[in-house]
Write an enzyme that holds these catalytic residues in place. Structure first.
Site, PDB file in Angstrom:
ATOM      1  N   LYS A 184       0.931  -1.173   0.042  1.00  0.00           N
ATOM      2  CA  LYS A 184       0.052  -0.050   0.278  1.00  0.00           C
ATOM      3  C   LYS A 184       0.827   1.169   0.054  1.00  0.00           C
ATOM      4  O   LYS A 184       2.223   1.247   0.490  1.00  0.00           O
ATOM      5  CB  LYS A 184      -0.923   0.152   1.288  1.00  0.00           C
TER       6      LYS A 184
ATOM      7  N   ASP B  99      -6.881   4.224  -4.554  1.00  0.00           N
ATOM      8  CA  ASP B  99      -7.752   4.287  -3.104  1.00  0.00           C
ATOM      9  C   ASP B  99      -8.366   5.739  -3.092  1.00  0.00           C
ATOM     10  O   ASP B  99      -8.491   6.327  -3.904  1.00  0.00           O
ATOM     11  CB  ASP B  99      -6.378   3.770  -2.111  1.00  0.00           C
TER      12      ASP B  99
HETATM   13  P1  NDP Z   1     -12.791   7.812  -2.788  1.00  0.00           P
HETATM   14  O1  NDP Z   1     -11.881   8.817  -2.454  1.00  0.00           O
HETATM   15  O2  NDP Z   1     -13.592   7.676  -4.274  1.00  0.00           O
HETATM   16  O3  NDP Z   1     -14.236   8.110  -1.789  1.00  0.00           O
HETATM   17  C1  NDP Z   1     -13.908   8.192  -0.641  1.00  0.00           C
HETATM   18  C2  NDP Z   1     -15.448   8.440   0.083  1.00  0.00           C
HETATM   19  O4  NDP Z   1     -15.038   8.327   1.626  1.00  0.00           O
HETATM   20  C3  NDP Z   1     -15.701   9.775  -0.007  1.00  0.00           C
HETATM   21  O5  NDP Z   1     -16.928  10.053   0.282  1.00  0.00           O
HETATM   22  C4  NDP Z   1     -15.137  10.653   1.062  1.00  0.00           C
HETATM   23  O6  NDP Z   1     -15.628  11.997   1.716  1.00  0.00           O
HETATM   24  C5  NDP Z   1     -15.363   9.593   2.253  1.00  0.00           C
HETATM   25  N1  NDP Z   1     -14.306   9.772   3.124  1.00  0.00           N
HETATM   26  C6  NDP Z   1     -12.976   9.839   3.051  1.00  0.00           C
HETATM   27  N2  NDP Z   1     -12.139  10.002   4.081  1.00  0.00           N
HETATM   28  C7  NDP Z   1     -13.031  10.388   4.979  1.00  0.00           C
HETATM   29  C8  NDP Z   1     -13.091  10.448   6.503  1.00  0.00           C
HETATM   30  N3  NDP Z   1     -11.853  10.883   7.212  1.00  0.00           N
HETATM   31  N4  NDP Z   1     -14.237  10.812   7.099  1.00  0.00           N
HETATM   32  C9  NDP Z   1     -15.421  10.724   6.466  1.00  0.00           C
HETATM   33  N5  NDP Z   1     -15.495  10.413   5.277  1.00  0.00           N
HETATM   34  C10 NDP Z   1     -14.082  10.237   4.504  1.00  0.00           C
HETATM   35  O7  NDP Z   1     -12.432   6.485  -2.299  1.00  0.00           O
HETATM   36  P2  NDP Z   1     -12.733   5.051  -2.389  1.00  0.00           P
HETATM   37  O8  NDP Z   1     -14.276   5.058  -2.605  1.00  0.00           O
HETATM   38  O9  NDP Z   1     -12.340   4.312  -3.461  1.00  0.00           O
HETATM   39  O10 NDP Z   1     -12.482   4.329  -1.083  1.00  0.00           O
HETATM   40  C11 NDP Z   1     -13.306   4.012   0.100  1.00  0.00           C
HETATM   41  C12 NDP Z   1     -12.998   3.038   0.850  1.00  0.00           C
HETATM   42  O11 NDP Z   1     -12.947   1.677   0.390  1.00  0.00           O
HETATM   43  C13 NDP Z   1     -11.475   3.025   1.692  1.00  0.00           C
HETATM   44  O12 NDP Z   1     -11.632   2.684   2.915  1.00  0.00           O
HETATM   45  C14 NDP Z   1     -10.574   2.493   0.862  1.00  0.00           C
HETATM   46  O13 NDP Z   1      -9.451   2.004   1.108  1.00  0.00           O
HETATM   47  C15 NDP Z   1     -11.802   1.376   0.380  1.00  0.00           C
HETATM   48  N6  NDP Z   1     -11.578   0.288  -0.770  1.00  0.00           N
HETATM   49  C16 NDP Z   1     -11.275   0.987  -2.001  1.00  0.00           C
HETATM   50  C17 NDP Z   1     -11.193  -0.013  -2.932  1.00  0.00           C
HETATM   51  C18 NDP Z   1     -10.966   0.873  -4.348  1.00  0.00           C
HETATM   52  O14 NDP Z   1     -10.955  -0.211  -5.238  1.00  0.00           O
HETATM   53  N7  NDP Z   1     -11.133   2.002  -4.658  1.00  0.00           N
HETATM   54  C19 NDP Z   1     -11.009  -1.236  -2.911  1.00  0.00           C
HETATM   55  C20 NDP Z   1     -11.039  -1.857  -1.685  1.00  0.00           C
HETATM   56  C21 NDP Z   1     -11.347  -0.808  -0.468  1.00  0.00           C
HETATM   57  P3  NDP Z   1     -14.887  13.336   1.110  1.00  0.00           P
HETATM   58  O15 NDP Z   1     -15.201  13.377  -0.417  1.00  0.00           O
HETATM   59  O16 NDP Z   1     -15.542  14.344   1.801  1.00  0.00           O
HETATM   60  O17 NDP Z   1     -13.489  13.129   1.397  1.00  0.00           O
HETATM   61  O1  2IT Z   2      -7.772  -1.564  -0.582  1.00  0.00           O
HETATM   62  C1  2IT Z   2      -8.042  -2.152  -1.832  1.00  0.00           C
HETATM   63  O2  2IT Z   2      -8.057  -3.445  -2.085  1.00  0.00           O
HETATM   64  C2  2IT Z   2      -7.742  -1.195  -2.845  1.00  0.00           C
HETATM   65  N1  2IT Z   2      -7.562   0.083  -2.804  1.00  0.00           N
HETATM   66  C3  2IT Z   2      -7.671  -1.829  -4.375  1.00  0.00           C
HETATM   67  C4  2IT Z   2      -6.125  -2.304  -4.606  1.00  0.00           C
HETATM   68  C5  2IT Z   2      -5.691  -2.683  -5.942  1.00  0.00           C
HETATM   69  O3  2IT Z   2      -4.792  -2.964  -6.020  1.00  0.00           O
HETATM   70  O4  2IT Z   2      -6.599  -2.806  -6.673  1.00  0.00           O
END
Ligand code: NDP
Ligand code: 2IT
Length: 446
Positions: free
Chosen positions: A126, A166
């Site tokens: 990561k 992420d």
């Molecule tokens: P994005 O940046 O697309 O969206 C993040 C969302 O979470 C936004 O709505 C954001 O609000 C909110 N957010 C972020 N930080 C905070 C905080 N400190 N408090 C409250 N709300 C918060 O990210 P993703 O959708 O990609 O990721 C969301 C989660 O999913 C994370 O935990 C990530 O690790 C996990 N994840 C993502 C994957 C992927 O493929 N993208 C895969 C597996 C897990 P705001 O816009 O106001 O910051």
């Molecule tokens: O938390 C996660 O699994 C991710 N942000 C996706 C990682 C990836 O390599 O697609």
């Protein structure tokens, strides 16, 4: 057993003081893996858990760049290369002001188990930066990404370490990062995943994490003779994972009544439909606005500074960030009749919240199982890049469904405790651990 876990954690704490998120993630794994190791002493002799809890490498570097006003800004970049026993390091990059070594070590640690669960040959890593993309121009984001990659490129490669997105890293950032890697290295390879389809990205990768969470929730519900259709769903977040979880919920006939961002949440009792979701995608991905605007447009309630867990629901999908759902929230959800929680985010529920779900015998899945669809399709993107072909949407989607089904089966196999109750945390940890542990034993003391 409690004493063994405490002794193990005392050592980890002494080596990783001031890293609360990392310690939390290790504690959760230790609680299910130490009893398993006691029953399988070869893992103890080889000190597998101790070795897994120590990153193979942590890289930290300066990222200087110039903003639109002509001022120099300095951020800190990281890559945590956690474990390469079963494949090259694989995991996302997070750009958020809260990013520090503790958060990236917890995410990299979780990634090792998650990637193993997918059944694909990927180790865990990561990275990211404390850079805040909010309020930055496209030009500033590009400048930052180029400077970040100018250091990161020497540590990654299609066969060594393959970053992806992420929080704060989506298609735009991956594009800028890929462009700079290609320019410096002079090589067009699958060194990043989450690329756009035009230059080697996999179809369904943007959707994969959110769709996968819903596929996993469906599998969980099936074990109780239930289905997601007709259920009321509370979602947090409004980013990549949340958007596509909501899209899939709508497709399968569930009613999603909330979404949120870091400022607050909207409650739409009529349910978010396809047109409203299209509005959210434009709001968040193009205009980069706040969720509050949804409430104004559709005339529903907005709760400033609050989280959506007080809204009555059958299913909760925490899709924003770590520790966004604590013990009082968990109690409220259970009291209001919520019986299925599938994590889209990484570690969104605190350890205390999870204990409440387990005591209430509701269905609860940790992110390393339920959000593995994203990295799984990243793995499929790597395969397509190596083969120099592109699979159709249907092909990738059916592989994703199959992988989520297999992860669920593995969780049930290793997580069934008294009677029919499945402890998905234990199931995910043990299933993920075995493959990594066997590979580490085979490769010797490295
Ligand atoms: P994005 O940046 O697309 O969206 C993040 C969302 O979470 C936004 O709505 C954001 O609000 C909110 N957010 C972020 N930080 C905070 C905080 N400190 N408090 C409250 N709300 C918060 O990210 P993703 O959708 O990609 O990721 C969301 C989660 O999913 C994370 O935990 C990530 O690790 C996990 N994840 C993502 C994957 C992927 O493929 N993208 C895969 C597996 C897990 P705001 O816009 O106001 O910051
Ligand atoms: O938390 C996660 O699994 C991710 N942000 C996706 C990682 C990836 O390599 O697609």
């Amino acid at each position: 057993m409690d004493i063994l876990i405490k002794e193990f954690m005392a050592k980890i704490e002494s080596r990783n003081a001031h890293e609360p998120e990392f310690l939390q993630a290790v504690q959760e794994v230790a609680e299910s893996i130490i009893p398993f190791i006691e029953a399988n002493p070869k893992y103890k002799k080889h000190k597998i858990l101790e070795r897994i809890a120590e990153p193979e490498r942590v890289i930290s570097f300066r990222v200087p760049w110039m903003n639109d006003a002509g001022e120099i800004e300095i951020n800190r970049g990281y890559r945590v290369q956690m474990n390469s026993a079963i494949g090259p390091y694989k995991g996302g990059l997070r750009f958020h002001p809260s990013v520090n070594q503790s958060i990236l070590k917890f995410l990299a640690f979780e990634q090792v188990f998650k990637n193993s669960l997918t059944g694909l040959p990927m180790g865990g890593g990561k990275g990211g930066s404390d850079f805040d993309p909010k309020g930055k121009s496209d030009n500033e984001v590009m400048k930052f990404c180029q400077s970040f990659m100018t250091e990161l490129y020497r540590h990654i490669h299609a066969d060594i370490d393959i970053p992806a997105g992420d929080i704060g890293v989506g298609a735009r950032e991956i594009g800028f990062l890929f462009g700079q890697y290609k320019r410096i290295q002079g090589e067009f390879t699958g060194v990043l995943t989450g690329k756009a389809a035009e230059y080697g990205g996999s179809l369904i990768r943007p959707e994969a994490t959110g769709y996968g969470v819903v596929y996993f929730a469906e599998e969980m519900l099936k074990t109780r003779g239930e289905s997601i259709s007709g259920k009321t769903v509370v979602v947090s977040g409004s980013g990549n994972v949340a958007q596509y979880a909501v899209e899939k919920c709508i497709q399968v006939g569930a009613k999603v009544v909330t979404m949120s961002d870091s400022s607050g949440f909207i409650h739409d009792p009529a349910g978010i439909d396809t047109a409203k979701l299209a509005y959210i995608m434009e709001l968040k991905n193009v205009r980069r606005g706040r969720i509050e605007e949804y409430a104004k447009k559709y005339g529903c309630d907005y709760f400033e500074g609050e989280k959506p867990w007080k809204i009555k629901c059958d299913i909760a999908l925490p899709n924003a960030t770590q520790n966004e759902l604590d013990a009082p929230d968990a109690l409220l959800l259970v009291q209001n009749g919520c019986f299925c929680i599938a994590e889209g985010a990484n570690m969104p529920c605190t350890l205390e919240a999870v204990r409440i779900f387990d005591a209430a015998r509701v269905l609860y899945a940790p992110g390393k199982a339920s959000n593995a669809g994203g990295v799984a399709v990243s793995g499929l993107e790597m395969s397509q890049n190596s083969l120099r072909i592109s699979w159709t949407r249907d092909e990738v989607d059916s592989r994703l469904r199959q992988i989520m089904h297999q992860i669920h089966e593995a969780c049930v196999r290793n997580g069934r405790v008294d009677g029919d109750f499945v402890d998905y945390t234990r199931g995910a940890n043990i299933s993920g651990f075995i493959k990594v542990a066997e590979a580490m034993i085979a490769q010797g003391i490295v």
